[in-house]
Design an enzyme around this catalytic site. Structure first.
Site, PDB file in Angstrom:
ATOM      1  N   LYS A 178     -53.954 -32.032  26.656  1.00  0.00           N
ATOM      2  CA  LYS A 178     -55.246 -32.616  26.026  1.00  0.00           C
ATOM      3  C   LYS A 178     -55.102 -32.621  24.676  1.00  0.00           C
ATOM      4  O   LYS A 178     -54.884 -31.523  23.924  1.00  0.00           O
ATOM      5  CB  LYS A 178     -56.541 -31.904  26.417  1.00  0.00           C
ATOM      6  CG  LYS A 178     -57.758 -32.673  26.142  1.00  0.00           C
ATOM      7  CD  LYS A 178     -57.916 -33.321  24.771  1.00  0.00           C
ATOM      8  CE  LYS A 178     -58.798 -32.513  24.102  1.00  0.00           C
ATOM      9  NZ  LYS A 178     -59.020 -33.169  22.657  1.00  0.00           N
TER      10      LYS A 178
ATOM     11  N   SER B  66     -58.695 -23.474  16.772  1.00  0.00           N
ATOM     12  CA  SER B  66     -59.608 -22.597  16.047  1.00  0.00           C
ATOM     13  C   SER B  66     -59.851 -21.367  16.714  1.00  0.00           C
ATOM     14  O   SER B  66     -59.952 -21.450  17.962  1.00  0.00           O
ATOM     15  CB  SER B  66     -60.892 -23.014  15.495  1.00  0.00           C
ATOM     16  OG  SER B  66     -61.594 -23.674  16.630  1.00  0.00           O
ATOM     17  N   THR B  67     -60.217 -20.211  16.078  1.00  0.00           N
ATOM     18  CA  THR B  67     -60.584 -18.871  16.545  1.00  0.00           C
ATOM     19  C   THR B  67     -61.916 -19.090  17.565  1.00  0.00           C
ATOM     20  O   THR B  67     -62.091 -18.628  18.547  1.00  0.00           O
ATOM     21  CB  THR B  67     -60.973 -17.918  15.805  1.00  0.00           C
ATOM     22  OG1 THR B  67     -59.351 -17.481  15.034  1.00  0.00           O
ATOM     23  CG2 THR B  67     -61.459 -16.808  16.337  1.00  0.00           C
TER      24      THR B  67
ATOM     25  N   GLY C  38     -61.267 -21.041  20.428  1.00  0.00           N
ATOM     26  CA  GLY C  38     -60.254 -20.114  21.257  1.00  0.00           C
ATOM     27  C   GLY C  38     -61.225 -19.207  22.264  1.00  0.00           C
ATOM     28  O   GLY C  38     -61.012 -18.884  23.391  1.00  0.00           O
TER      29      GLY C  38
ATOM     30  N   GLU D 297     -53.339 -19.050  20.334  1.00  0.00           N
ATOM     31  CA  GLU D 297     -52.753 -19.546  19.066  1.00  0.00           C
ATOM     32  C   GLU D 297     -53.922 -19.870  17.996  1.00  0.00           C
ATOM     33  O   GLU D 297     -54.123 -21.108  17.994  1.00  0.00           O
ATOM     34  CB  GLU D 297     -51.288 -20.318  18.915  1.00  0.00           C
ATOM     35  CG  GLU D 297     -50.367 -19.971  19.800  1.00  0.00           C
ATOM     36  CD  GLU D 297     -49.256 -18.975  19.332  1.00  0.00           C
ATOM     37  OE1 GLU D 297     -49.662 -18.380  18.356  1.00  0.00           O
ATOM     38  OE2 GLU D 297     -48.364 -18.710  20.031  1.00  0.00           O
TER      39      GLU D 297
ATOM     40  N   CYS E 123     -51.823 -23.200   9.935  1.00  0.00           N
ATOM     41  CA  CYS E 123     -52.417 -21.999  10.552  1.00  0.00           C
ATOM     42  C   CYS E 123     -52.002 -20.770   9.730  1.00  0.00           C
ATOM     43  O   CYS E 123     -52.655 -19.945   9.493  1.00  0.00           O
ATOM     44  CB  CYS E 123     -52.226 -21.749  12.159  1.00  0.00           C
ATOM     45  SG  CYS E 123     -50.506 -22.045  12.539  1.00  0.00           S
TER      46      CYS E 123
ATOM     47  N   GLU F 242     -61.110 -19.273   6.681  1.00  0.00           N
ATOM     48  CA  GLU F 242     -59.977 -20.152   6.593  1.00  0.00           C
ATOM     49  C   GLU F 242     -60.290 -21.573   6.273  1.00  0.00           C
ATOM     50  O   GLU F 242     -61.226 -22.366   6.741  1.00  0.00           O
ATOM     51  CB  GLU F 242     -59.554 -20.228   8.167  1.00  0.00           C
ATOM     52  CG  GLU F 242     -58.009 -21.207   8.262  1.00  0.00           C
ATOM     53  CD  GLU F 242     -57.827 -21.148   9.773  1.00  0.00           C
ATOM     54  OE1 GLU F 242     -58.644 -21.589  10.568  1.00  0.00           O
ATOM     55  OE2 GLU F 242     -56.650 -21.408   9.996  1.00  0.00           O
TER      56      GLU F 242
HETATM   57  P1  NAP Z   1     -60.241 -27.072  17.129  1.00  0.00           P
HETATM   58  O1  NAP Z   1     -61.300 -27.616  16.597  1.00  0.00           O
HETATM   59  O2  NAP Z   1     -60.167 -25.614  17.624  1.00  0.00           O
HETATM   60  O3  NAP Z   1     -59.541 -27.970  18.259  1.00  0.00           O
HETATM   61  C1  NAP Z   1     -58.174 -27.608  19.086  1.00  0.00           C
HETATM   62  C2  NAP Z   1     -58.238 -28.326  20.367  1.00  0.00           C
HETATM   63  O4  NAP Z   1     -59.207 -27.797  21.078  1.00  0.00           O
HETATM   64  C3  NAP Z   1     -58.440 -29.833  20.163  1.00  0.00           C
HETATM   65  O5  NAP Z   1     -57.523 -30.676  21.088  1.00  0.00           O
HETATM   66  C4  NAP Z   1     -59.969 -29.966  20.567  1.00  0.00           C
HETATM   67  O6  NAP Z   1     -60.413 -31.351  20.869  1.00  0.00           O
HETATM   68  C5  NAP Z   1     -59.973 -28.795  21.512  1.00  0.00           C
HETATM   69  N1  NAP Z   1     -61.590 -28.577  21.693  1.00  0.00           N
HETATM   70  C6  NAP Z   1     -62.399 -28.454  20.791  1.00  0.00           C
HETATM   71  N2  NAP Z   1     -63.802 -28.082  21.641  1.00  0.00           N
HETATM   72  C7  NAP Z   1     -63.124 -27.574  22.649  1.00  0.00           C
HETATM   73  C8  NAP Z   1     -63.894 -27.297  23.740  1.00  0.00           C
HETATM   74  N3  NAP Z   1     -65.440 -26.994  23.586  1.00  0.00           N
HETATM   75  N4  NAP Z   1     -63.221 -26.986  25.047  1.00  0.00           N
HETATM   76  C9  NAP Z   1     -61.820 -27.274  25.072  1.00  0.00           C
HETATM   77  N5  NAP Z   1     -61.418 -27.802  24.153  1.00  0.00           N
HETATM   78  C10 NAP Z   1     -62.002 -27.919  22.893  1.00  0.00           C
HETATM   79  O7  NAP Z   1     -58.880 -26.890  16.133  1.00  0.00           O
HETATM   80  P2  NAP Z   1     -58.313 -27.958  14.999  1.00  0.00           P
HETATM   81  O8  NAP Z   1     -59.288 -28.385  14.126  1.00  0.00           O
HETATM   82  O9  NAP Z   1     -57.838 -29.212  15.849  1.00  0.00           O
HETATM   83  O10 NAP Z   1     -57.062 -27.208  14.342  1.00  0.00           O
HETATM   84  C11 NAP Z   1     -57.319 -26.368  13.348  1.00  0.00           C
HETATM   85  C12 NAP Z   1     -57.344 -25.076  13.614  1.00  0.00           C
HETATM   86  O11 NAP Z   1     -55.973 -24.684  14.499  1.00  0.00           O
HETATM   87  C13 NAP Z   1     -57.082 -23.906  12.721  1.00  0.00           C
HETATM   88  O12 NAP Z   1     -58.005 -23.038  12.769  1.00  0.00           O
HETATM   89  C14 NAP Z   1     -55.679 -23.411  12.705  1.00  0.00           C
HETATM   90  O13 NAP Z   1     -55.444 -22.312  12.334  1.00  0.00           O
HETATM   91  C15 NAP Z   1     -55.537 -23.362  14.151  1.00  0.00           C
HETATM   92  N6  NAP Z   1     -54.076 -23.515  14.231  1.00  0.00           N
HETATM   93  C16 NAP Z   1     -53.477 -22.597  15.023  1.00  0.00           C
HETATM   94  C17 NAP Z   1     -51.991 -22.543  15.137  1.00  0.00           C
HETATM   95  C18 NAP Z   1     -51.269 -21.167  15.476  1.00  0.00           C
HETATM   96  O14 NAP Z   1     -50.240 -21.322  15.925  1.00  0.00           O
HETATM   97  N7  NAP Z   1     -51.825 -19.904  15.409  1.00  0.00           N
HETATM   98  C19 NAP Z   1     -51.283 -23.731  14.725  1.00  0.00           C
HETATM   99  C20 NAP Z   1     -52.166 -24.638  14.415  1.00  0.00           C
HETATM  100  C21 NAP Z   1     -53.342 -24.756  14.213  1.00  0.00           C
HETATM  101  P3  NAP Z   1     -61.000 -32.418  19.820  1.00  0.00           P
HETATM  102  O15 NAP Z   1     -59.980 -32.566  18.712  1.00  0.00           O
HETATM  103  O16 NAP Z   1     -61.216 -33.612  20.700  1.00  0.00           O
HETATM  104  O17 NAP Z   1     -62.216 -31.476  19.304  1.00  0.00           O
END
Ligand code: NAP
Length: 467
Positions: free
Chosen positions: A160, A214-215, A218, A236, A270, A370
């Site tokens: 997804k 995001s945390t 997560g 992650e 990240c 962040e």
């Molecule tokens: P996000 O909002 O947490 O979304 C990540 C994924 O989760 C997306 O596919 C999102 O779908 C999905 N999602 C959202 N709500 C969900 C739910 N209730 N149940 C299941 N899945 C759900 O993060 P983002 O804004 O895409 O990315 C930025 C974040 O990722 C930052 O915090 C960054 O630090 C982190 N990140 C970490 C790493 C690492 O390796 N540690 C690498 C890259 C990024 P939708 O897009 O449809 O909402």
């Protein structure tokens, strides 16, 4: 199954970029059942290792063969410069699949010590159906970090992708099919996180969720796993990585590392080096050098301009969030050194100039949250103990760095920083042989390296007695 779509708005100019299928629960059910059927049939899991390797290598070659197309799709979705998509994102996605392809015929099981009448095999077996949920900042790179080891280990995957970056995920799957990956082994369902993401993470027939994001989300994923079938979870998550510069450091090298470490990909990284901890005596000289490097090297331009080093932020709402955080920081007493403002508004796109801010303390919101934009927060320190204390005074533990010419101190401090990766006198260097992931609320489990394979396997003992 829903027949619904949503419009993806292009970050580069705010115009519609395409209609994306908005999957529903029924699509997740279909994809999981197709993945389960493929796994149970053994069509991939039981294939000769050499054959699996050949298919994955063909896939890596097809990704390279479609590099320009994939780079353009990635740029339309994410607003990152097309040259970065081409030379970094597509290249690393192909290299990742190649790295794990090569592992297919090099994975061994164990024979445990027993008495002479017994033989105990310790087999490493695939888990089954893996749900991968990924973010939009490095879509193809992070997707292949999960697909490579999960598939090399023999699992099936349902991916997804983030709703903002569906285009390359779909193309990756089409190319995998063209390479010969059997139907059902790799499935993609596009749509919204709260709909298809949640349905995947709650599904009773998914064995593991490999999540990057995001945390906040997560934590939801762990809850979904706990309240359904206790599927495994690897997370992650976010970061607020410290980069410590001591007074004896090579300030030119440090300034370049900070600027690129924080501003590359418009700060949507990240492990970006967003917290600069600088020894008090060198703060001003260092910030002046960061300003020079940024002006000279980190060209902000339209993502289709070949000269662009950074492009647009992912979407309008995120642009607003970044600017709001900057404003809140200023109200708390932070001081702007330069940048951190909306620019190129006439294009309709979402651009923010690289910005540097002096925080009143390590407790200020600019030092703790962040921001996920091109915003660097500078915090002065006095002495090694304070530098390490500030570095670790964060919820996160993804990465960190130390710049000094004193190698004893470099090693001491790198041991003390609580983070999955610590760089000495450099930033953001890595290869596929090194694991990547975080401590604390940056998550657990590691992508990349041979160790990532373990995450997608479990041990199974087969004990035989000879009579
Ligand atoms: P996000 O909002 O947490 O979304 C990540 C994924 O989760 C997306 O596919 C999102 O779908 C999905 N999602 C959202 N709500 C969900 C739910 N209730 N149940 C299941 N899945 C759900 O993060 P983002 O804004 O895409 O990315 C930025 C974040 O990722 C930052 O915090 C960054 O630090 C982190 N990140 C970490 C790493 C690492 O390796 N540690 C690498 C890259 C990024 P939708 O897009 O449809 O909402």
């Amino acid at each position: 199954e829903t027949g619904l779509t949503f419009t993806r708005i292009r970050p580069m100019d705010g115009k519609p970029g395409g209609q994306i299928a908005r999957g529903g629960i029924a699509d997740i059910d279909r994809a999981v059942s197709s993945a389960r059927k493929a796994f149970a049939s053994g069509i991939w899991r039981k294939k000769e290792p050499l054959e699996k390797k050949k298919i994955m290598l063909r896939w890596a070659d097809l990704i390279r063969g479609h590099a320009e197309e994939l780079a353009l799709l990635e740029t339309i979705d994410t607003g990152k410069p097309v040259m970065a998509s081409l030379t970094v994102d597509v290249r690393l996605a192909a290299d990742c699949i190649q790295y794990y392809a090569e592992m297919c015929d090099k994975l061994y099981d164990e024979i445990a010590p027993t008495g002479p009448n017994d033989r105990a095999l310790v087999r490493k077996v695939p888990l089954g159906v893996i749900g991968a949920i990924t973010p939009w900042n490095y879509p193809m790179i992070i997707e292949t970090w999960k697909l490579g080891p999960a598939l090399a280990a023999g699992n099936s995957v349902v991916l997804k992708p983030a709703e903002q970056s569906s285009l390359t995920a779909v193309r990756l799957a089409e190319l995998a099919t063209e390479a010969g990956l059997p139907d059902g082994v790799f499935n993609v369902v596009t749509g919204y996180g709260e709909e298809v993401g949640k349905a995947l993470a709650c599904h009773m027939d998914v064995d593991m969720i490999a999540f990057t994001g995001s945390t906040e989300v997560g934590k939801l994923i762990m809850g979904y796993a706990a309240s359904t079938n206790l599927k495994r979870v690897a997370l992650e998550l976010g970061g607020k990585s410290p980069l410590i510069v001591f007074g004896d450091a090579d300030l030119d090298a440090a300034a370049s590392a900070v600027a690129w470490g924080c501003f590359y990909n418009s700060g949507e990284t990240c492990h970006a080096s967003t917290r600069l901890l600088a020894e008090r005596g060198v703060v001003d000289a260092l910030v002046a050098k960061i300003k020079e490097v940024t002006a000279r090297e980190i060209t902000l331009a339209h993502p289709l301009e070949p000269s662009a080093q950074i492009g647009a932020l992912i979407e309008d709402a995120h642009l607003g969030k970044v600017l709001d955080m900057v404003e809140a920081g200023l109200r708390e007493g932070a001081k702007r050194a330069f940048g951190g403002e909306r620019v190129m508004g006439e294009t309709g796109g979402y651009y923010v100039s690289p910005g540097v801010f002096f925080a009143p303390s390590n407790n200020a919101s600019l030092a703790r949250q962040e921001i996920f934009g091109p915003i660097l927060t500078v915090i002065p320190f006095d002495g090694e103990e304070e530098a390490v204390r500030f570095a670790n005074d964060t919820l996160y533990g993804l990465a960190g760095a130390v710049f000094t010419t004193d190698m004893s101190r470099a090693h001491r401090v790198s041991e003390d920083i609580q983070a999955g990766t610590v760089w000495i006198n450099c930033y953001d260097l890595s290869n596929f042989a090194t694991p990547f992931g975080g401590f604390k609320q940056s998550g657990f489990g590691r992508d990349r390296s041979v160790h990532a394979i373990d995450k997608y396997c479990d041990y199974k003992t087969i004990w035989q007695r000879f009579r």
